[in-house]
Write a protein that holds these residues in place. Structure first.
Motif, short mmCIF file in Angstrom:
data_model
loop_
_atom_site.label_atom_id
_atom_site.label_comp_id
_atom_site.label_asym_id
_atom_site.label_seq_id
_atom_site.Cartn_x
_atom_site.Cartn_y
_atom_site.Cartn_z
N LEU A 119 -5.00 19.51 -1.63
CA LEU A 119 -5.51 18.69 -0.72
C LEU A 119 -4.54 18.07 0.21
O LEU A 119 -4.87 17.60 1.05
N GLU A 120 -3.39 17.76 -0.35
CA GLU A 120 -2.04 17.59 0.47
C GLU A 120 -2.01 18.33 1.77
O GLU A 120 -1.64 17.65 2.75
N GLN A 121 -2.07 19.41 1.54
CA GLN A 121 -1.93 20.41 2.81
C GLN A 121 -3.01 20.28 3.44
O GLN A 121 -2.83 20.39 4.78
N TRP A 122 -4.33 20.36 3.08
CA TRP A 122 -5.38 20.00 3.95
C TRP A 122 -5.27 18.72 4.62
O TRP A 122 -5.71 18.76 5.87
N THR A 123 -4.97 17.64 3.96
CA THR A 123 -4.90 16.45 4.76
C THR A 123 -3.91 16.41 5.81
O THR A 123 -4.08 15.46 6.82
N ARG A 124 -2.86 17.11 5.57
CA ARG A 124 -1.70 16.94 6.55
C ARG A 124 -2.40 17.69 8.05
O ARG A 124 -1.85 17.37 9.01
N LEU A 172 -7.17 -8.43 9.37
CA LEU A 172 -7.91 -7.14 8.99
C LEU A 172 -7.65 -7.04 7.40
O LEU A 172 -6.49 -7.75 6.85
N SER A 173 -8.31 -6.69 6.58
CA SER A 173 -8.33 -6.56 4.99
C SER A 173 -7.73 -5.20 4.83
O SER A 173 -7.77 -4.23 5.40
N SER A 174 -7.29 -5.20 3.39
CA SER A 174 -7.05 -3.63 3.15
C SER A 174 -8.34 -2.64 3.04
O SER A 174 -8.25 -1.38 3.20
N THR A 175 -9.55 -3.34 2.92
CA THR A 175 -10.61 -2.64 2.95
C THR A 175 -10.84 -2.31 4.25
O THR A 175 -11.28 -1.12 4.70
N ASP A 176 -10.68 -2.86 5.34
CA ASP A 176 -10.89 -2.87 6.85
C ASP A 176 -9.96 -1.62 7.23
O ASP A 176 -10.35 -0.44 7.86
N HIS A 177 -8.86 -1.56 6.90
CA HIS A 177 -7.74 -0.51 6.86
C HIS A 177 -8.26 0.83 6.28
O HIS A 177 -8.19 1.91 6.94
N LEU A 192 1.06 -1.15 0.01
CA LEU A 192 0.02 -0.17 0.03
C LEU A 192 0.89 1.23 0.02
O LEU A 192 2.04 1.23 0.67
N PRO A 193 0.64 2.27 -0.77
CA PRO A 193 1.15 3.43 -0.74
C PRO A 193 1.37 4.06 0.51
O PRO A 193 0.28 3.81 1.45
N VAL A 194 2.25 4.96 0.81
CA VAL A 194 2.01 5.62 2.15
C VAL A 194 0.96 6.63 2.20
O VAL A 194 0.72 7.27 1.19
N ASN A 195 0.35 6.61 3.47
CA ASN A 195 -0.84 7.45 3.41
C ASN A 195 -2.13 7.02 2.60
O ASN A 195 -2.97 7.92 2.37
#
Length: 327
Positions: A318-323, A202-207, A142-145
């Motif tokens: 979007l990246e700034q808002w997410t951080r 846990l699955s990737s969907t669960d995460h 999975l990619p970071v974040n």
């Protein structure tokens, strides 16, 4: 960018006369059923299956099995990046909202929003970002974040004044169990949700859903064939009434029987140890026309649309808002 976004909520009745609008995500189960020469018969049969399952589960004070009718609304959510904007924004989420009509008492009983949950950003994450990230990798990763943006956008909407003004309780999202996991039946049993299963891991969907602020439990309703995955906030068993849960179960179990009959319309119910498989050949067809191949193709198309019209144009913002978003 403002700390909070503006959300615009629209609704469309889902009945035998439903026709998808030009802005509807065509990968959604309800839109898939409502196209082609079989569209109206598809819709009638689907709604009849939902009502029959609802009355089967809500059997008390219902001797003829016809007391309740499930009415469905398609909820479409658009998001404006500028909270002060009045124009329509980017299509963020679509989901179903059930209501139960009680024919004995002549009244409507509100259901829970969240059925058939889908989003353009999730299409991008799973159909564009994830395949590209794993294209040249020896092992899946999975990619970071991964899922951070989608999770925070969802929580922003679920906590918004627009959501709270329209819906009385937090959403419950019910989907299929994962074909890559094994499920063990427990001794815990609920009168409506049925017997509880526990997942091996846990699955990737669960995460992914955890980043939306949701935890998961797995239940196989009475006379069901396989467990369903219920994603929720709070306490699934205490926060919702039996009829609210029944409306969600009858709706989602019906769509799963149509979409994944190998699992949910199998001729043998899940045992104590269960691993779902789409390769199972011992199942019955609902005779309702559903194009699974088209659904997969459209998910990629809509993921690319999201990349072009939302992710890339607003990448830095979007990246700034997410951080910095506190959710």
């Amino acid at each position: 960018m403002h700390e909070e976004f503006a959300f615009h909520i629209n609704s469309t009745r889902f009945d035998e006369n439903y026709q998808p609008s030009s802005s509807t995500r065509l990968t959604t189960n309800f839109a898939n059923l409502a196209r082609g020469t079989s569209r109206q018969q598809n819709l009638r049969d689907t709604l009849r299956m939902i009502d029959n399952r609802c009355n089967e589960l809500a059997h008390w004070d219902n001797p003829a099995g016809d007391r309740y009718t499930v009415e469905l609304e398609i909820i479409s959510v658009e998001m404006c990046l500028d909270a002060q904007a009045s124009a329509s924004g980017f299509p963020l989420i679509e989901m179903l909202k059930p209501c139960i009509w009680d024919g004995k008492e002549n009244k409507r009983i509100d259901g829970i929003a969240g059925n058939n949950f889908s989003s353009y950003v999730r299409d991008y994450d799973f159909s564009v970002l994830l395949p590209e990230y794993n294209a040249d990798r020896a092992e899946f990763g999975l990619p970071v974040n991964f899922g951070d943006l989608h999770g925070k956008l969802f929580k922003q909407f679920a906590n918004s004044s627009e959501y709270k003004a329209r819906f009385g309780k937090p959403p419950v999202i019910c989907i299929s169990v994962s074909t890559s996991k094994t499920y063990l039946r427990t001794d815990n049993q609920h009168p409506v949700l049925g017997v509880e299963y526990e997942q091996s891991e846990l699955s990737s969907t669960d995460h992914y859903f955890a980043k939306m602020g949701m935890q998961v439990r797995f239940f196989m309703p009475p006379n069901g064939i396989a467990p369903l995955a219920f994603y929720f906030q709070g306490d699934l068993l205490a926060d919702y009434t039996n009829l609210e849960l029944i409306a969600s179960i009858s709706t989602m179990e019906t769509f799963q029987k149509i979409y994944r009959p190998e699992i949910y319309n199998a001729n043998c119910a899940a045992g104590k140890l269960y691993q779902p498989s789409l390769k199972n050949q011992d199942y019955s067809s609902t005779q309702i026309v559903y194009d699974r191949e088209e659904r997969s193709q459209l998910a990629v198309q809509q993921g690319k649309y999201t990349e072009e019209h939302f992710i890339k144009p607003y990448k830095n913002v979007l990246e700034q808002w997410t951080r910095h978003c506190a959710l």
